[in-house]
Design a protein around this motif. Structure first.
Motif, short mmCIF file in Angstrom:
data_model
loop_
_atom_site.label_atom_id
_atom_site.label_comp_id
_atom_site.label_asym_id
_atom_site.label_seq_id
_atom_site.Cartn_x
_atom_site.Cartn_y
_atom_site.Cartn_z
N LEU A 21 0.83 -1.21 0.00
CA LEU A 21 0.00 0.00 0.00
C LEU A 21 0.86 1.26 0.00
O LEU A 21 0.51 2.26 -0.63
CB LEU A 21 -0.96 0.00 1.19
CG LEU A 21 -2.07 -1.06 1.15
CD1 LEU A 21 -2.89 -1.03 2.43
CD2 LEU A 21 -2.96 -0.90 -0.07
N ALA A 22 2.01 1.22 0.68
CA ALA A 22 2.92 2.38 0.69
C ALA A 22 3.50 2.60 -0.71
O ALA A 22 3.63 3.75 -1.16
CB ALA A 22 4.03 2.17 1.71
N ALA A 23 3.83 1.52 -1.40
CA ALA A 23 4.33 1.65 -2.78
C ALA A 23 3.23 2.21 -3.68
O ALA A 23 3.48 3.07 -4.53
CB ALA A 23 4.82 0.30 -3.30
N LEU A 24 2.00 1.74 -3.48
CA LEU A 24 0.86 2.26 -4.25
C LEU A 24 0.63 3.74 -3.94
O LEU A 24 0.35 4.53 -4.85
CB LEU A 24 -0.39 1.44 -3.94
CG LEU A 24 -1.68 1.86 -4.64
CD1 LEU A 24 -1.53 1.84 -6.16
CD2 LEU A 24 -2.83 0.94 -4.20
N THR A 26 2.26 7.03 10.68
CA THR A 26 1.89 7.50 9.35
C THR A 26 3.02 7.24 8.36
O THR A 26 4.20 7.28 8.72
CB THR A 26 1.55 9.00 9.34
OG1 THR A 26 2.67 9.72 9.82
CG2 THR A 26 0.33 9.29 10.19
N PRO A 27 2.67 6.96 7.11
CA PRO A 27 3.70 6.69 6.11
C PRO A 27 4.45 7.96 5.71
O PRO A 27 3.90 9.05 5.74
CB PRO A 27 2.91 6.13 4.93
CG PRO A 27 1.56 6.71 5.07
CD PRO A 27 1.32 6.85 6.55
N ALA A 28 5.69 7.77 5.35
CA ALA A 28 6.47 8.89 4.81
C ALA A 28 5.94 9.20 3.43
O ALA A 28 5.67 8.31 2.64
CB ALA A 28 7.94 8.51 4.74
N ARG A 29 5.77 10.46 3.15
CA ARG A 29 5.25 10.89 1.84
C ARG A 29 6.37 11.56 1.09
O ARG A 29 6.99 12.50 1.59
CB ARG A 29 4.08 11.85 2.00
CG ARG A 29 2.88 11.31 2.77
CD ARG A 29 2.06 10.32 2.00
NE ARG A 29 1.42 10.83 0.83
CZ ARG A 29 0.21 11.35 0.80
NH1 ARG A 29 -0.50 11.45 1.89
NH2 ARG A 29 -0.29 11.78 -0.33
N ALA A 30 6.62 11.08 -0.10
CA ALA A 30 7.66 11.68 -0.95
C ALA A 30 7.08 12.89 -1.65
O ALA A 30 5.93 12.89 -2.09
CB ALA A 30 8.14 10.67 -1.98
N THR A 31 7.88 13.91 -1.73
CA THR A 31 7.48 15.07 -2.52
C THR A 31 8.07 14.86 -3.90
O THR A 31 9.28 14.81 -4.08
CB THR A 31 8.00 16.38 -1.91
OG1 THR A 31 9.41 16.27 -1.74
CG2 THR A 31 7.36 16.64 -0.57
#
Length: 141
Positions: A37-40, A75-80
């Motif tokens: 889900l994090a990859a998605l 919470t997941p790390a969010r890439a900018t």
């Protein structure tokens, strides 16, 4: 006839059964599902930069909630994502997202996680629909 073995086997390990962490099957599946889900989510964020839409914003929020639940509140790390250089092809990103959602669906089904399975199936449907709207771009490689 036979003399019993009096010394420790050379095949035994020095580590005892409690010397390394053990996880249950459910914990392993949670970790695997959260990873898919994090990859998605990462691909969804890339798509949001390439082709912004309310559907992708909602999907990103729902994915974040599911990952947070599976990771026990973290919470997941969010890439900018930046659009420096070559912009990613939306068709390629939709294909990648579809494959990741499929993997997440398989794991969610195996652990009987209805909420994650529904979300993964919905994302598969959304990416399938997006690919059908781009017939010319899907044939170009």
């Amino acid at each position: 006839m036979y003399e019993p073995i009096r010394s420790k086997s050379v095949h035994s390990t020095m580590a005892g059964p409690d010397d390394f962490p053990h996880r249950s099957r459910e914990e392993e599946l949670d970790i695997q599902l959260a990873g898919h889900l994090a990859a998605l989510l990462a691909v969804t964020d890339e798509l949001r930069v390439t082709a912004p839409s309310a559907d992708l914003d909602t999907a990103a929020e729902r994915l974040t909630q599911e990952i947070t639940r599976l990771r026990g509140g973290r919470t997941p790390a969010r890439a900018t994502t930046s659009t420096r250089g070559r912009e990613p092809d939306a068709t390629t990103l939709h294909r990648k997202a579809h494959a990741l959602a499929g993997r997440a669906l398989v794991v969610a089904a195996s652990r009987a996680d209805t909420a994650a399975a529904i979300l993964a199936a919905e994302r598969m449907d959304a990416h399938t629909a997006a690919l059908k709207q781009r017939p010319l771009a899907s044939s170009a490689h």
